[in-house]
Design a protein around this motif. Structure first.
Motif, mmCIF file in Angstrom:
data_model
loop_
_atom_site.group_PDB
_atom_site.id
_atom_site.type_symbol
_atom_site.label_atom_id
_atom_site.label_comp_id
_atom_site.label_asym_id
_atom_site.label_seq_id
_atom_site.Cartn_x
_atom_site.Cartn_y
_atom_site.Cartn_z
ATOM 1 N N LEU A 177 0.823 -1.204 0.000
ATOM 2 C CA LEU A 177 0.000 0.000 0.000
ATOM 3 C C LEU A 177 0.860 1.258 0.000
ATOM 4 C CD1 LEU A 177 -2.879 1.128 0.090
ATOM 5 C CD2 LEU A 177 -2.745 1.043 2.580
ATOM 6 N N VAL A 178 1.944 1.241 0.763
ATOM 7 C CA VAL A 178 2.870 2.385 0.757
ATOM 8 C C VAL A 178 3.419 2.594 -0.649
ATOM 9 C CG1 VAL A 178 5.163 3.142 1.540
ATOM 10 C CG2 VAL A 178 3.492 2.282 3.190
ATOM 11 N N TYR A 179 3.798 1.526 -1.313
ATOM 12 C CA TYR A 179 4.322 1.604 -2.682
ATOM 13 C C TYR A 179 3.286 2.213 -3.628
ATOM 14 C CZ TYR A 179 5.884 -0.183 -7.236
ATOM 15 O OH TYR A 179 6.256 -0.307 -8.538
ATOM 16 N N VAL A 180 2.058 1.731 -3.559
ATOM 17 C CA VAL A 180 1.002 2.235 -4.442
ATOM 18 C C VAL A 180 0.673 3.696 -4.125
ATOM 19 C CG1 VAL A 180 -1.442 1.968 -5.045
ATOM 20 C CG2 VAL A 180 0.020 -0.043 -4.886
ATOM 21 N N LEU A 181 0.578 4.038 -2.845
ATOM 22 C CA LEU A 181 0.263 5.415 -2.472
ATOM 23 C C LEU A 181 1.376 6.385 -2.872
ATOM 24 C CD1 LEU A 181 -1.441 4.872 0.999
ATOM 25 C CD2 LEU A 181 -2.531 5.484 -1.177
ATOM 26 N N LEU A 182 2.616 5.945 -2.736
ATOM 27 C CA LEU A 182 3.718 6.787 -3.195
ATOM 28 C C LEU A 182 3.639 7.024 -4.701
ATOM 29 C CD1 LEU A 182 6.846 5.530 -1.221
ATOM 30 C CD2 LEU A 182 5.862 7.818 -1.172
ATOM 31 N N VAL A 187 8.805 9.003 -6.425
ATOM 32 C CA VAL A 187 8.920 7.753 -7.171
ATOM 33 C C VAL A 187 9.745 7.944 -8.447
ATOM 34 C CG1 VAL A 187 7.587 5.964 -8.354
ATOM 35 C CG2 VAL A 187 6.772 6.887 -6.208
ATOM 36 N N ASN A 188 9.649 9.117 -9.057
ATOM 37 C CA ASN A 188 10.367 9.383 -10.302
ATOM 38 C C ASN A 188 11.791 9.882 -10.081
ATOM 39 O OD1 ASN A 188 8.239 8.611 -11.953
ATOM 40 N ND2 ASN A 188 7.309 10.648 -11.868
ATOM 41 N N ALA A 189 12.199 10.062 -8.838
ATOM 42 C CA ALA A 189 13.557 10.546 -8.563
ATOM 43 C C ALA A 189 14.573 9.514 -9.032
ATOM 44 C CB ALA A 189 13.713 10.815 -7.071
ATOM 45 N N GLY A 232 22.133 9.527 -10.734
ATOM 46 C CA GLY A 232 22.320 10.002 -12.093
ATOM 47 C C GLY A 232 22.083 8.954 -13.169
ATOM 48 N N SER A 233 21.526 7.809 -12.799
ATOM 49 C CA SER A 233 21.244 6.753 -13.780
ATOM 50 C C SER A 233 19.770 6.815 -14.172
ATOM 51 C CB SER A 233 21.572 5.384 -13.195
ATOM 52 O OG SER A 233 20.680 5.092 -12.131
ATOM 53 N N ASN A 234 19.342 5.879 -14.996
ATOM 54 C CA ASN A 234 17.927 5.773 -15.356
ATOM 55 C C ASN A 234 17.141 4.958 -14.329
ATOM 56 O OD1 ASN A 234 18.110 7.325 -17.643
ATOM 57 N ND2 ASN A 234 18.586 5.580 -18.956
ATOM 58 N N PHE A 235 17.789 4.569 -13.273
ATOM 59 C CA PHE A 235 17.180 3.772 -12.213
ATOM 60 C C PHE A 235 16.466 4.715 -11.257
ATOM 61 C CE2 PHE A 235 17.436 0.501 -8.810
ATOM 62 C CZ PHE A 235 17.011 -0.578 -9.552
ATOM 63 N N THR A 236 15.156 4.537 -11.077
ATOM 64 C CA THR A 236 14.379 5.437 -10.226
ATOM 65 C C THR A 236 14.013 4.773 -8.897
ATOM 66 O OG1 THR A 236 12.260 4.719 -11.120
ATOM 67 C CG2 THR A 236 13.361 6.548 -12.251
ATOM 68 N N VAL A 237 13.567 5.595 -7.969
ATOM 69 C CA VAL A 237 13.114 5.092 -6.668
ATOM 70 C C VAL A 237 11.920 4.159 -6.867
ATOM 71 C CG1 VAL A 237 12.104 5.768 -4.452
ATOM 72 C CG2 VAL A 237 13.997 7.084 -5.412
ATOM 73 N N GLY A 238 11.023 4.502 -7.776
ATOM 74 C CA GLY A 238 9.860 3.652 -8.045
ATOM 75 C C GLY A 238 10.254 2.281 -8.557
ATOM 76 N N LEU A 239 11.237 2.237 -9.441
ATOM 77 C CA LEU A 239 11.711 0.958 -9.952
ATOM 78 C C LEU A 239 12.348 0.137 -8.839
ATOM 79 C CD1 LEU A 239 12.088 -0.904 -12.356
ATOM 80 C CD2 LEU A 239 14.185 0.327 -12.893
ATOM 81 N N LEU A 240 13.137 0.802 -7.999
ATOM 82 C CA LEU A 240 13.746 0.109 -6.862
ATOM 83 C C LEU A 240 12.677 -0.448 -5.925
ATOM 84 C CD1 LEU A 240 16.250 -0.670 -5.211
ATOM 85 C CD2 LEU A 240 16.091 1.579 -4.111
ATOM 86 N N LEU A 241 11.668 0.367 -5.601
ATOM 87 C CA LEU A 241 10.588 -0.106 -4.725
ATOM 88 C C LEU A 241 9.817 -1.263 -5.357
ATOM 89 C CD1 LEU A 241 9.207 3.287 -3.344
ATOM 90 C CD2 LEU A 241 10.615 1.599 -2.151
ATOM 91 N N GLY A 242 9.596 -1.193 -6.671
ATOM 92 C CA GLY A 242 8.914 -2.283 -7.362
ATOM 93 C C GLY A 242 9.715 -3.576 -7.306
ATOM 94 N N LEU A 243 11.025 -3.473 -7.502
ATOM 95 C CA LEU A 243 11.867 -4.666 -7.407
ATOM 96 C C LEU A 243 11.901 -5.211 -5.983
ATOM 97 C CD1 LEU A 243 14.803 -3.596 -9.736
ATOM 98 C CD2 LEU A 243 13.023 -5.304 -10.208
ATOM 99 N N LEU A 244 11.866 -4.313 -5.013
ATOM 100 C CA LEU A 244 11.852 -4.748 -3.614
ATOM 101 C C LEU A 244 10.558 -5.481 -3.251
ATOM 102 C CD1 LEU A 244 13.610 -1.777 -1.797
ATOM 103 C CD2 LEU A 244 14.488 -4.089 -2.165
#
Length: 119
Positions: free
Chosen positions: A53-58, A66-68, A72-84
């Motif tokens: 729920l935290v992931y979806v709400l973010l 999430v888009n941060a 400096g790569s194309n790797f975002t916080v949202g992608l990291l959270l999704g993989l987690l």
């Protein structure tokens, strides 16, 4: 025997002696085992659903977070959270296997042996 002669959930007809399985279900050992299992399952399910729920709400209400980009790569916080999310699912499965091996399996084996003795 008609379907109305049996009570719900497949228990014995009224007046008949309970089966060994029904006796085991009524035992305090089985109830303790079932309660231990339920506590663990509800706790882990609640933790995982809260994390999801935290992931979806973010993603919905904090797109800038999430888009941060990370480093400096194309790797975002949202992608990291999704993989987690996948990592946490695997971790929960491993933790459950260890919990069951230590806290559920020995008692369930003992209950099964008791029922098999009565058969």
């Amino acid at each position: 025997m008609s379907a109305t002669d049996e009570s719900p959930r497949g228990s014995s007809p009224s007046g008949a002696a309970p089966t060994p399985y029904e006796q085991m279900q009524a035992s305090p050992e089985f109830k303790a085992l079932r309660n231990r299992w339920r506590r663990y399952i509800f706790l882990m399910s609640g933790l995982f659903l809260g994390w999801f729920l935290v992931y979806v709400l973010l993603a919905d209400f904090a797109p800038s977070v999430v888009n941060a980009r990370i480093g400096g790569s194309n790797f975002t916080v949202g992608l990291l959270l999704g993989l987690l999310q996948f990592v946490s699912t695997f971790l929960i499965a491993v933790l459950y296997a260890k919990f069951a091996e230590k806290n559920i399996d020995p008692d369930s084996e003992a209950l099964r042996a008791q029922v098999e003795e009565k058969l």
